[in-house]
Design a protein around this motif. Structure first.
Motif, PDB file in Angstrom:
ATOM      1  N   UNK A 298       0.474  -1.397  -0.340  1.00 37.36           N
ATOM      2  CA  UNK A 298       0.249  -0.404  -0.014  1.00 37.36           C
ATOM      3  C   UNK A 298       0.964   1.497   0.336  1.00 37.36           C
ATOM      4  N   UNK A 299       0.283   2.384  -0.830  1.00 39.07           N
ATOM      5  CA  UNK A 299       1.257   4.193  -0.317  1.00 39.07           C
ATOM      6  C   UNK A 299       1.607   4.294   0.746  1.00 39.07           C
ATOM      7  N   UNK A 300       0.784   4.093   2.301  1.00 35.61           N
ATOM      8  CA  UNK A 300       0.677   4.101   3.381  1.00 35.61           C
ATOM      9  C   UNK A 300       1.554   3.208   3.258  1.00 35.61           C
ATOM     10  N   UNK A 301       2.026   2.407   3.555  1.00 32.27           N
ATOM     11  CA  UNK A 301       2.963   1.667   3.619  1.00 32.27           C
ATOM     12  C   UNK A 301       3.975   2.052   3.642  1.00 32.27           C
ATOM     13  N   UNK A 302       4.380   1.800   2.180  1.00 36.28           N
ATOM     14  CA  UNK A 302       5.835   2.457   1.686  1.00 36.28           C
ATOM     15  C   UNK A 302       6.153   3.598   2.272  1.00 36.28           C
ATOM     16  N   UNK A 303       5.760   4.803   2.542  1.00 34.70           N
ATOM     17  CA  UNK A 303       5.759   6.137   3.369  1.00 34.70           C
ATOM     18  C   UNK A 303       5.717   6.004   4.069  1.00 34.70           C
ATOM     19  N   UNK A 304       5.067   4.886   5.360  1.00 36.07           N
ATOM     20  CA  UNK A 304       5.874   4.890   6.275  1.00 36.07           C
ATOM     21  C   UNK A 304       7.210   4.533   6.611  1.00 36.07           C
ATOM     22  N   UNK A 305       7.617   3.042   5.625  1.00 33.26           N
ATOM     23  CA  UNK A 305       8.557   2.761   5.867  1.00 33.26           C
ATOM     24  C   UNK A 305      10.023   3.513   5.098  1.00 33.26           C
TER      25      UNK A 305
END
Lengths: 161, 123
Positions: free
Chosen positions: A3-10
């Motif tokens: 997900x975009x959120x998971x990638x951004x947080x990572x």
């Protein structure tokens, strides 16, 4: 599927780890932005698997990039007259480390991710195929940086690679 | 001892040297190569005691370099400093004969810990 959120947080987490390691100091709160402004330079790395295609990038001004390079090389800020090739090298390596950090943090969600080699972009970076995008502006001791994440999953109908 | 640093990023090679100094290992002799293919030439001419190598590089990757060295009977001590830190990469590195794998961003502490088992690397 990433997900975009998971990638951004990572990527944000990887950026804080990187900042600590090179002595950049604490990063400011990340603010969502539509895009990096005109006139910045950036490094980008692709992180791809059969299921996902992610572009990870970091963009900043030439002055800030030179200051980061000086930090990495242990130079005095006043002596940080980096050559263009060194500037490109700095941004490419920053993107490489951030991409590796994303891959490591999301390995459980997608164990097939592979890293590409860095590219340097002087100017606006745009993607043409449908994908989700997140650009975050963060403040630091050397100036603002923009962390960019572009995610395309097979579910979007495009080929991941 | 003589240490060969292999990375396609000139900045990263300088950063690794700096981190060696910060970890108390600045007294070694250092040489550099910009990819695996170049490293083979440097290893032939400089005979380093330790190779510290990135993984993803153009022309010849770090793992390809290590596998080529071992296939040729060269048992030089070898470690990775790389953005690739997943378990499967660590397993591949170990199986190929690497003594350590440090993930980027490298710090003096992580490098010092990785260098502990390296023969002849005393501070």
């Amino acid at each position: 599927m990433l997900t975009l959120e998971a990638c951004s947080d990572a990527v944000m987490d990887a950026a804080r780890e990187l900042s600590d390691a090179i002595g950049l100091g604490p990063l400011g709160v990340a603010l969502r932005d539509t895009a990096a402004p005109p006139g910045v330079v950036g490094g980008y790395v692709a992180v791809v698997s059969p299921r996902s295609s992610v572009q990870v990038g970091i963009a900043t001004t030439r002055l800030s990039a030179a200051r980061i390079g000086a930090l990495m090389l242990g130079l005095d800020e006043d002596d940080s007259g980096l050559e263009e090739s060194e500037l490109q090298d700095v941004l490419g390596e920053l993107a490489n480390i951030l991409a590796g950090g994303l891959k490591r943090r999301l390995a459980e969600q997608d164990g097939g991710l592979e890293l590409g080699l860095p590219i340097f972009v002087d100017g606006r970076f745009e993607v043409s195929s449908p994908r989700e995008a997140c650009v975050q502006r963060i403040g630091s001791d050397v100036g603002d940086c923009w962390l960019a994440v572009y995610v395309q999953n097979a579910a979007f109908g495009g080929r991941a690679r | 001892m003589k240490v060969l640093i292999v990375d396609d990023s000139k900045v990263m090679r300088a950063l690794v040297r700096r981190t060696f100094r910060q970890a108390g290992h600045g007294h070694h002799d250092f040489c550099e190569a910009e990819n695996g293919r170049h490293a083979i030439e440097v290893i032939r001419s400089e005979a380093p005691d330790l190779v510290v190598c990135d993984w993803n590089m153009p022309q010849m990757t770090g793992i390809e370099l290590l596998e080529a060295l071992r296939a040729a009977g060269n048992q030089v001590q070898f470690g990775f400093i790389t953005s690739e830190g997943s378990d499967d990469f660590r397993a591949r590195a170990s199986a190929a004969g690497a003594a350590f794998l440090v993930t980027k961003p490298v710090t003096p502490d992580s490098l010092a810990a990785a260098l502990e088992p390296v023969r002849g690397i005393a501070c």
